[in-house]
Write a protein that holds these residues in place. Structure first.
Motif, short mmCIF file in Angstrom:
data_model
loop_
_atom_site.label_atom_id
_atom_site.label_comp_id
_atom_site.label_asym_id
_atom_site.label_seq_id
_atom_site.Cartn_x
_atom_site.Cartn_y
_atom_site.Cartn_z
N LEU A 74 0.80 -1.42 -0.14
CA LEU A 74 -0.05 -0.05 0.14
C LEU A 74 0.94 1.28 0.02
O LEU A 74 0.75 2.17 -0.77
CB LEU A 74 -0.72 -0.12 1.21
N PHE A 75 2.01 1.22 0.84
CA PHE A 75 2.77 2.44 0.91
C PHE A 75 3.60 2.47 -0.36
O PHE A 75 3.74 3.67 -0.93
CB PHE A 75 3.57 2.19 2.19
N ALA A 76 3.91 1.61 -0.92
CA ALA A 76 4.58 1.55 -2.51
C ALA A 76 3.72 2.29 -3.40
O ALA A 76 4.09 3.09 -4.33
CB ALA A 76 4.98 0.35 -2.78
N GLY A 77 2.52 1.78 -3.44
CA GLY A 77 1.24 2.28 -4.40
C GLY A 77 1.31 3.87 -4.24
O GLY A 77 1.37 4.62 -5.16
N ILE A 78 0.99 4.15 -2.98
CA ILE A 78 0.92 5.46 -2.82
C ILE A 78 1.90 6.14 -2.86
O ILE A 78 2.02 7.54 -3.51
CB ILE A 78 0.22 5.82 -1.33
N GLY A 79 3.08 5.76 -2.58
CA GLY A 79 4.44 6.63 -2.72
C GLY A 79 4.78 6.93 -4.10
O GLY A 79 5.35 8.11 -4.52
N LEU A 109 5.92 13.92 1.25
CA LEU A 109 6.00 12.66 1.99
C LEU A 109 5.36 12.77 3.21
O LEU A 109 4.84 11.96 4.00
CB LEU A 109 7.36 12.12 2.11
N GLY A 110 5.83 13.97 4.10
CA GLY A 110 5.40 14.03 5.41
C GLY A 110 3.89 13.85 5.78
O GLY A 110 3.34 13.19 6.46
N SER A 111 3.20 14.82 4.85
CA SER A 111 1.72 14.77 5.11
C SER A 111 1.14 13.47 4.80
O SER A 111 0.14 12.98 5.45
CB SER A 111 1.02 15.97 4.36
N ILE A 112 1.54 12.66 3.69
CA ILE A 112 1.00 11.55 3.24
C ILE A 112 1.23 10.54 4.28
O ILE A 112 0.48 9.58 4.72
CB ILE A 112 1.58 10.99 1.95
N ASN A 113 2.53 10.70 4.80
CA ASN A 113 2.91 9.75 5.84
C ASN A 113 2.39 9.49 7.00
O ASN A 113 1.73 8.56 7.67
CB ASN A 113 4.55 10.05 6.01
N ALA A 114 1.86 10.84 7.57
CA ALA A 114 1.13 11.10 8.63
C ALA A 114 -0.32 10.27 8.53
O ALA A 114 -0.59 9.44 9.52
CB ALA A 114 0.80 12.45 9.02
N ALA A 115 -0.80 10.50 7.44
CA ALA A 115 -1.95 9.93 7.30
C ALA A 115 -2.01 8.44 7.25
O ALA A 115 -2.98 7.59 7.73
CB ALA A 115 -2.92 10.13 5.85
N VAL A 150 -2.86 -5.75 -6.61
CA VAL A 150 -3.26 -5.24 -7.88
C VAL A 150 -3.66 -3.73 -8.00
O VAL A 150 -3.29 -3.42 -8.97
CB VAL A 150 -4.83 -6.01 -8.18
N VAL A 151 -4.16 -3.34 -6.67
CA VAL A 151 -4.54 -1.85 -6.97
C VAL A 151 -3.05 -1.05 -6.68
O VAL A 151 -2.95 -0.17 -7.68
CB VAL A 151 -5.26 -1.41 -5.74
N ALA A 152 -2.23 -1.47 -5.98
CA ALA A 152 -0.88 -0.85 -5.91
C ALA A 152 -0.20 -0.80 -7.13
O ALA A 152 0.64 0.05 -7.68
CB ALA A 152 -0.16 -1.36 -4.93
N GLY A 153 -0.42 -2.08 -7.95
CA GLY A 153 0.27 -2.37 -9.12
C GLY A 153 -0.16 -1.30 -10.28
O GLY A 153 0.57 -0.88 -10.98
N ARG A 154 -1.42 -1.07 -10.19
CA ARG A 154 -1.97 -0.30 -11.48
C ARG A 154 -1.58 1.35 -10.79
O ARG A 154 -1.03 2.16 -11.87
CB ARG A 154 -3.59 -0.29 -11.48
N LEU A 155 -1.58 1.74 -9.75
CA LEU A 155 -1.24 3.16 -9.13
C LEU A 155 0.28 3.16 -9.65
O LEU A 155 0.75 4.10 -10.23
CB LEU A 155 -1.18 3.19 -7.67
N TYR A 156 0.95 2.23 -9.20
CA TYR A 156 2.39 2.20 -9.67
C TYR A 156 2.91 2.28 -11.03
O TYR A 156 3.76 3.08 -11.38
CB TYR A 156 3.11 0.95 -8.92
#
Lengths: 320, 412
Positions: free
Chosen positions: B295-300, B309-315, B383-389
């Motif tokens: 999940l973190f990799a996909g969002i990253g 990074l800071g604001s996303i990381n906090a959430a 699957v979701v993270a793969g698409r985002l990535y």
């Protein structure tokens, strides 16, 4: 069979290849990055993809490599659609370069060789060859972050070409290189072409493209404007520039009598006129000689730079 | 081919991260920190509580003698005196004592007054319990032996539905807490390291070169698996450090915290972690690591600028913290409806279901259902993270809008 014979056969095979891009279109949300781009590239040749910033060149290149899927249109290599597995036979040097800062140059090149399908031994051997070829042996064991910008760029070129790709796409390969390294890169690209690699280049350095490329496509606002070899582009070009010396009224009168002639800025000691390409130049020369003692007569073919500028300017005028 | 690429990426990523300074520093500091934490309760016990453990006894000699007998197991009698007037503070300091206990007696029983330099630390009930035989002796006029026998009345505590003794159950609870803490640390650190790695590749622009060479999914999953492997390795190293340091107490185990008898984590682990608990720990650790890292990799991959990074990381770390809080609650109430329900919810279940398995015996169907739901959820997240990535790695400039993200997710 010797290595030379093998590579010669490979080069011959690759020259039979062909890359065909047909009516490519790509949108990102409401932004149309590529509207309609088509061209054909013969195997073993060098193709220049040129256009102003934001014209859609990088997106087109990404579609050629299968990194992006076109929303419409197709890209084929030897008749086959480009799919993921095919991508390891291609190479790419993106405009925005990047390396793993803490990884050594050698490890980096070897890693990309492995990613492109080479075995351990082959990858190590090819890495060594490229390090020698690009003369970066002294820095090969240093982390890439410690290398100069020019040497980093050499490492990136090696990463893109270490696996002897069938098709190598280079986006602004000369930017940031000093003249010596630019010359070295020109040499490397010529060698790759000689081995049968098809090269697709994008650059704003027109003289380098003119030297390297056999054919061109000028893209503006996501669409082809003109495409073909420099000779074809010149043949399609509607005008030529005539330079005549000395500067005299008689010569000026003759030049202005040509249908469609337009005076350009005068060079030192010579008149310059833009005239239709179909002008009978021998006849014009005879008339000039008859009216004055002509010391210089030259019909200037348009350079790639001229063709590019005029094409883009015409498009922008029409669009506005 | 995907597998081959994945293995190449995995190997390179494993070596790259293993040699990276942040990982090595984290490994070292984590190991030393956990070893230090393991020693901390014992240290606190030995040093911070020294002064309050030393008492000056005051009163009639007969009272002092009997009280000294009753208190000597828990306190050091620094001095004794006849006068029950509290001495000045500097005298207590000279004796190294923090407390002064004045004793007297009347016909109704014992009277005791405790003077302390730190009154908040006085456990009046404990002292009253210790002195109860003397009180019974004086108030009910009983023989000392009878008074001692009556005062020794205890309520027996037995574990229902468990073969563990109370002491074993307390140790198990402490060990479970420690394992949940390891789980939390590993998931948090590795997810963030994975996300930082993705953002680094994107911001240093190597991403484009990578995705032109290899399938982005091989790149993503190779990276995540390398992170998970390093996480497991990290856990083993940290655990060995903590065991080597020898825990004199296990967090959450009040008996051990105050006990003068030390015990080590190695022994506690061997006694408390059954094969099924060990298996559950490894399974849920892997599931948790992979779910969060993916999940973190996909969002990253959607982040173009390190400052975002800071604001996303906090959430992003909120679910991890929530899972930790619920898991700690599960130690006391493993069958509370909220705990049972969160034992099935992806991202939370690796913590809560493991806590339930380690402290109680949830029905087998619940364990299997939780495992299945979370394994399926892992596939869905992948699957979701793969698409985002795949799209995110080539996306630069402003962060994408939610609409763009939704469009990306719907594109096969």
């Amino acid at each position: 069979m010797t290595l030379a014979n093998t590579s010669s056969h490979r080069a011959q095979d690759l020259r039979l290849s062909v890359l065909v891009a047909q009516h490519l279109r790509k949108e990102f949300g409401s932004v149309v990055a590529v509207r309609d781009v088509s061209f054909t590239i013969d195997g073993g040749t060098t193709f220049g993809l040129i256009g102003p910033n934001g014209a859609g060149k990088t997106t087109t290149m990404r579609m050629l490599l299968g990194i992006l899927t076109p929303d419409a249109g197709t890209v084929t290599w030897n008749g086959e659609r480009i799919v993921g597995a095919m991508r390891r036979r291609f190479g790419y040097l993106p405009e925005e370069r990047g390396l793993y800062g803490r990884m050594t140059a050698r490890d980096q090149i070897r890693y990309f060789a492995r990613l492109h399908g080479l075995g351990e031994r082959d990858a190590a051997a090819r890495t060594g060859e490229w390090i020698d070829r690009l003369r970066i042996g002294a820095f090969a064991e240093r982390p890439c972050a410690e290398l100069s910008k020019g040497n980093q760029q050499k490492v990136q070129v090696a990463c893109a070409a270490v696996h002897a790709p069938e098709l190598l796409v280079l986006d602004e390969p000369f930017s940031g290189l000093d003249p010596i390294n630019a010359q070295m890169l020109l040499g490397v690209l010529s060698e790759l072409r000689a081995r049968g690699t098809t090269l697709v280049l994008s650059s704003h350095q027109m003289w380098q493209l003119e030297e390297l490329c056999g054919a061109f496509c000028i893209v503006a606002d996501g669409s082809n404007r003109v495409a073909g070899s420099l000779r074809e582009l010149r043949e399609q070009w509607p005008t030529r520039v005539v330079r005549v010396a000395p500067v005299s009224r008689a010569i000026r009168r003759v030049l202005e009598s040509i249908d469609g002639a337009r005076a350009l800025d005068t060079l030192v000691g010579a008149l310059q006129y833009e005239v239709p390409a179909a002008t009978p130049f021998p006849e014009v020369l005879n008339r000039l000689v008859a009216v004055d003692a002509v010391t210089h007569f030259e019909v200037v073919e348009p350079s790639l730079h001229d063709i590019y500028l005029q094409t883009v300017e015409e498009y922008e005028r029409a669009a506005s | 081919m995907l597998l081959r690429d994945l293995l190449i990426v995995y190997r390179a990523e494993f070596v790259r991260r293993l040699r990276s300074r942040p990982f090595l520093i984290g490994l070292l500091i984590g190991g030393l920190g956990l070893a230090g934490l393991a020693r901390l309760p014992a240290f606190m016990n030995e040093h911070v509580g020294v002064e309050q453990g030393r008492i000056v006894l005051a009163g009639a000699p007969s009272l002092r003698a009997r009280a000294a007998q009753l208190l000597s197991h828990d306190f050091v009698i620094a001095a004794q005196q006849e006068s029950t007037t509290a001495p000045p503070l500097d005298r207590l300091d000279r004796l190294g004592a923090g407390r002064f206990l004045a004793l007297s007696a009347d016909g109704r029983g014992l009277k005791a007054t405790m003077y302390s330099t730190d009154p908040a630390s006085v456990d009046a009930r404990r002292i009253a319990r210790l002195l109860l035989p003397l009180n019974l002796q004086l108030g009910a006029h009983l023989a000392p032996a009878t008074a001692q026998r009556l005062a020794n009345f205890r309520v027996a505590i037995e574990s229902a539905g468990s073969t563990q003794s109370v002491e074993q159950a307390q140790i198990s609870r402490g060990v479970t807490f420690t394992l949940i803490f390891f789980l939390y640390l590993l998931v948090l650190l590795n997810s963030q390291l994975t996300m930082a790695g993705v953002i680094e590749e994107k911001t240093n622009r190597i991403a484009e070169l990578l995705v032109s060479s290899v399938d982005p999914l091989a790149l993503l999953y190779g990276k995540i698996l390398a992170g998970a492997s390093l996480g497991l390795m990290q856990m083993v190293v940290w655990m060995l450090c903590a065991i080597a340091a020898g825990m004199t107490s296990v967090p959450g185990n009040p008996t051990a915290a105050t006990s003068a008898t030390p015990f080590n984590l190695g022994g506690a682990l061997a006694g408390a972690v059954t094969p099924s608990i060990g298996l559950a720990f490894v399974f849920f650790l892997l599931v948790g690591l992979l779910q969060f890292s993916t999940l973190f990799a996909g969002i990253g991959s959607l982040i173009s600028r390190p400052e975002d990074l800071g604001s996303i990381n906090a959430a992003m770390i909120l679910p991890i913290i929530s899972a930790l809080i619920i898991a700690i609650a599960a130690l006391d109430a493993p069958n509370a409806p909220v705990v049972v329900a969160t034992g099935f919810i992806p991202l939370l279940a690796p913590f809560t279901m493991f806590a339930r398995i380690a402290t109680d015996q949830p029905p087998l169907w619940q364990i299997l259902l939780s495992g299945a739901i979370n394994a399926l959820a892992l596939v869905a997240i992948a699957v979701v993270a793969g698409r985002l990535y795949r799209v995110g790695m080539l996306l630069y400039g402003r962060p994408p809008t939610l609409r763009q993200v939704w469009t990306t997710l719907r594109t096969p």
